[in-house]
Design a protein around this motif. Structure first.
Motif, mmCIF file in Angstrom:
data_model
loop_
_atom_site.group_PDB
_atom_site.id
_atom_site.type_symbol
_atom_site.label_atom_id
_atom_site.label_comp_id
_atom_site.label_asym_id
_atom_site.label_seq_id
_atom_site.Cartn_x
_atom_site.Cartn_y
_atom_site.Cartn_z
ATOM 1 N N GLY A 26 -1.973 1.239 47.911
ATOM 2 C CA GLY A 26 -1.113 0.541 48.872
ATOM 3 C C GLY A 26 0.094 -0.124 48.238
ATOM 4 N N LEU A 27 0.599 0.430 47.146
ATOM 5 C CA LEU A 27 1.758 -0.150 46.467
ATOM 6 C C LEU A 27 3.029 0.210 47.221
ATOM 7 N N ILE A 28 3.745 -0.813 47.689
ATOM 8 C CA ILE A 28 4.989 -0.597 48.419
ATOM 9 C C ILE A 28 6.097 -1.415 47.766
ATOM 10 N N ASP A 29 7.323 -0.974 47.960
ATOM 11 C CA ASP A 29 8.474 -1.674 47.402
ATOM 12 C C ASP A 29 8.508 -3.104 47.934
ATOM 13 N N ALA A 57 0.967 -6.572 43.237
ATOM 14 C CA ALA A 57 -0.165 -5.905 42.607
ATOM 15 C C ALA A 57 -0.706 -6.835 41.531
ATOM 16 N N THR A 58 -1.877 -6.518 41.039
ATOM 17 C CA THR A 58 -2.464 -7.240 39.926
ATOM 18 C C THR A 58 -2.669 -6.234 38.800
ATOM 19 N N VAL A 59 -2.204 -6.571 37.609
ATOM 20 C CA VAL A 59 -2.282 -5.672 36.459
ATOM 21 C C VAL A 59 -3.217 -6.278 35.423
ATOM 22 N N THR A 60 -4.141 -5.474 34.931
ATOM 23 C CA THR A 60 -5.057 -5.889 33.876
ATOM 24 C C THR A 60 -4.778 -5.042 32.650
ATOM 25 N N ALA A 61 -4.541 -5.695 31.527
ATOM 26 C CA ALA A 61 -4.307 -4.989 30.270
ATOM 27 C C ALA A 61 -5.447 -5.317 29.320
ATOM 28 N N ARG A 62 -5.788 -4.350 28.490
ATOM 29 C CA ARG A 62 -6.904 -4.539 27.570
ATOM 30 C C ARG A 62 -6.422 -4.817 26.162
ATOM 31 N N GLY A 80 -3.865 -2.857 43.894
ATOM 32 C CA GLY A 80 -2.889 -3.131 44.937
ATOM 33 C C GLY A 80 -3.548 -3.900 46.060
ATOM 34 N N PRO A 81 -2.845 -4.032 47.180
ATOM 35 C CA PRO A 81 -3.436 -4.734 48.317
ATOM 36 C C PRO A 81 -4.606 -3.979 48.938
ATOM 37 N N GLU A 82 -4.736 -2.685 48.626
ATOM 38 C CA GLU A 82 -5.815 -1.869 49.191
ATOM 39 C C GLU A 82 -6.619 -1.238 48.061
ATOM 40 N N GLY A 83 -7.898 -1.054 48.291
ATOM 41 C CA GLY A 83 -8.754 -0.306 47.381
ATOM 42 C C GLY A 83 -9.061 -1.009 46.077
#
Length: 181
Positions: free
Chosen positions: A63-66, A70-75, A30-33
């Protein structure tokens, strides 16, 4: 859903969907962490997550808000390495709404070891957030477009350690248990 102008090409959409369906975990930043591994389901064109309750996965640190991103990584299911990284738009579903009910039903089927498996959706409605991470734009990394150098993150600072001297009495205790057998 995302606008038609933002949708990735069909091959990329299929790669995102198949990688999310076949893997039990995705890594979400997310935007944080730092990024976190989260269990999820693929439902209606998006990754769906449940969290922030006392018995569920932590989402607050991300920090996920409506309406946020976000950035999603799939394996890769067969090799286990990073397959695709894509930007997502975060949509928080309203408890009791039709989309929330559909997503919660899918999540309930994948929730392992819930202490209240019969009433888990009621607890989620009271205590948790159900989020959709919808693909939004072109992938940041995909087959044929991966970074050249290492991308591993440095470990977070911690007081935990795995190396300490062996207690003086341990060899004797271990030796006794072997002799009794």
């Amino acid at each position: 859903m995302t606008d038609a102008a933002e949708k990735p090409p069909l091959f990329t959409r299929a790669l995102i969907e198949e990688s999310a369906k076949k893997s039990a975990l995705v890594w979400v930043r997310g935007p944080e962490g730092p990024a976190r591994a989260l269990w999820h389901v693929w439902h209606d064109g998006a990754v769906c997550l449940v969290g922030e309750g006392p018995q569920e996965q932590p989402l607050a640190a991300l920090g996920l808000i409506d309406g946020g991103t976000a950035t999603v990584t799939a394996r890769s299911k067969d090799k286990g390495g990073r397959l695709i990284v894509w930007p997502a738009r975060v949509v928080e579903l309203t408890p009791g709404s039709e989309p929330w009910e559909a997503a919660a039903a899918e999540l309930k089927g994948k929730r392992l070891n819930a202490p209240d498996s019969e009433t888990v959706t009621e607890r989620w409605a009271r205590e948790c957030r159900v989020l959709r991470l919808e693909p939004a734009g072109d992938p940041l990394q995909e087959p044929g477009a991966m970074p050249d150098g290492p991308t591993a993150a440095a470990p977070l600072p911690t007081g935990a350690t795995t190396r300490r001297p062996i207690p003086a009495g341990l060899p004797k205790l271990l030796g006794r248990s072997r002799k009794k057998r």
